[in-house]
Design a protein around this motif. Structure first.
Motif, PDB file in Angstrom:
ATOM      1  N   ILE A   1       0.829  -1.210   0.000  1.00 39.23           N
ATOM      2  CA  ILE A   1       0.000   0.000   0.000  1.00 39.23           C
ATOM      3  C   ILE A   1       0.863   1.260   0.000  1.00 39.23           C
ATOM      4  O   ILE A   1       0.519   2.261  -0.623  1.00 39.23           O
ATOM      5  N   LEU A   2       1.988   1.199   0.697  1.00 39.37           N
ATOM      6  CA  LEU A   2       2.913   2.325   0.746  1.00 39.37           C
ATOM      7  C   LEU A   2       4.273   1.903   0.201  1.00 39.37           C
ATOM      8  O   LEU A   2       4.583   0.718   0.147  1.00 39.37           O
ATOM      9  N   LYS A   3       5.057   2.899  -0.166  1.00 42.83           N
ATOM     10  CA  LYS A   3       6.414   2.633  -0.635  1.00 42.83           C
ATOM     11  C   LYS A   3       7.327   3.725  -0.094  1.00 42.83           C
ATOM     12  O   LYS A   3       7.072   4.918  -0.317  1.00 42.83           O
ATOM     13  N   THR A   4       8.364   3.330   0.646  1.00 46.72           N
ATOM     14  CA  THR A   4       9.313   4.293   1.206  1.00 46.72           C
ATOM     15  C   THR A   4      10.551   4.366   0.335  1.00 46.72           C
ATOM     16  O   THR A   4      11.150   3.341   0.000  1.00 46.72           O
ATOM     17  N   ILE A   5      10.915   5.589  -0.031  1.00 42.34           N
ATOM     18  CA  ILE A   5      12.118   5.826  -0.826  1.00 42.34           C
ATOM     19  C   ILE A   5      13.126   6.545   0.066  1.00 42.34           C
ATOM     20  O   ILE A   5      12.822   7.629   0.590  1.00 42.34           O
ATOM     21  N   PRO A   6      14.292   5.941   0.315  1.00 41.64           N
ATOM     22  CA  PRO A   6      15.292   6.556   1.200  1.00 41.64           C
ATOM     23  C   PRO A   6      15.583   8.002   0.815  1.00 41.64           C
ATOM     24  O   PRO A   6      15.705   8.329  -0.372  1.00 41.64           O
ATOM     25  N   GLN A   7      15.665   8.862   1.818  1.00 45.21           N
ATOM     26  CA  GLN A   7      15.963  10.286   1.669  1.00 45.21           C
ATOM     27  C   GLN A   7      14.839  11.073   0.975  1.00 45.21           C
ATOM     28  O   GLN A   7      14.982  12.289   0.782  1.00 45.21           O
ATOM     29  N   SER A   8      13.767  10.405   0.621  1.00 47.52           N
ATOM     30  CA  SER A   8      12.676  11.109  -0.067  1.00 47.52           C
ATOM     31  C   SER A   8      11.378  11.085   0.726  1.00 47.52           C
ATOM     32  O   SER A   8      10.639  12.067   0.763  1.00 47.52           O
ATOM     33  N   GLY A   9      11.047   9.950   1.336  1.00 46.45           N
ATOM     34  CA  GLY A   9       9.819   9.874   2.102  1.00 46.45           C
ATOM     35  C   GLY A   9       8.995   8.653   1.767  1.00 46.45           C
ATOM     36  O   GLY A   9       9.461   7.743   1.067  1.00 46.45           O
ATOM     37  N   THR A  10       7.771   8.637   2.267  1.00 49.23           N
ATOM     38  CA  THR A  10       6.859   7.514   2.061  1.00 49.23           C
ATOM     39  C   THR A  10       5.731   7.948   1.137  1.00 49.23           C
ATOM     40  O   THR A  10       5.107   8.998   1.350  1.00 49.23           O
TER      41      THR A  10
END
Length: 233
Positions: free
Chosen positions: A66-75
């Protein structure tokens, strides 16, 4: 709030409330696939919980896609429509506290399949891991010690040998709950542990000999007590 003193049930409630609030944020702000959620820090302050609690809830929603976290960018919201997201989150919340009998039933269904696949796909290395877990289980039982964890490690070794990462993941996710509750619900007695030695050996031999039908049948025989527990037979 001293979160370290909370019980498991209270932590589950906290995670569930955070997930509910994330759902509300998605709906109230009309967030769409690709939109960014507020930061962990902002969510923690808004909900008056720790960032670890927020991170745990986000990881759970990530696990279900449902969510995807991208390092240094956010969720970010995954590429799923809002209607589908709402339905999935509702299902996840219902899964927060599964009853023990359901977990055992799920384990039975999974392991009949993993035993068959392990016999079909196992490598020599897999076989060594299964044998090692079997030896550890046997040693504990013969010494009169609790071997619940060794028992489950044996079954997890079979799940890995099945070559199906999804089945292995499911087994890993339900194992801690089963370990915690086996004694609580009086599923197996001491004598069953001794019987389990021969039953485990039979399963191991069937997998070693790549006999898929026998591996499944021996696993089913091994679960006789669990069948009785789940289905009142």
């Amino acid at each position: 709030m001293k979160l370290e003193t909370l019980t498991k049930e209270e932590n589950i409630d906290i995670a569930g409330n955070i997930i509910k609030n994330i759902k509300e944020i998605i709906n109230k702000k009309n967030l769409e696939p690709g939109d960014k959620l507020p930061s962990e820090r902002m969510l923690a302050e808004k909900l008056n919980v720790s960032r670890n609690n927020v991170r745990e809830a986000i990881h759970k929603l990530e696990f279900y896609g449902i969510l995807k976290t991208i390092p240094q960018s956010g969720t970010f919201i995954a590429n799923i429509g809002v209607i589908a997201i709402n339905g999935m989150i509702d299902d996840i919340l219902r899964l927060n506290a599964p009853d023990f009998k359901s977990l055992v039933e799920t384990r039975i269904l999974l392991e009949l399949k993993t035993a068959r696949l392990a016999a079909l796909r196992r490598t020599d290395e897999d076989l060594e891991q299964i044998e090692s877990a079997l030896s550890a289980y046997k040693e504990k039982v013969l010494q009169g010690e609790d071997a619940v964890q060794e028992d489950l490690l044996f079954h997890l070794a079979i799940a890995r040998a099945s070559g199906n990462s999804s089945m292995n993941t499911f087994m890993l996710s339900i194992t801690p709950e089963i370990i915690t509750n086996f004694k609580k619900y009086h599923v197996c007695d001491v004598n069953q542990a001794f019987l389990g030695i021969k039953e485990h050996e039979d399963i191991y031999e069937a997998i070693k000999n790549k006999d898929t039908h026998l591996a499944k049948q021996k696993m089913k025989d091994h679960f006789k007590i669990l069948y009785q527990y789940c289905y009142n037979i």
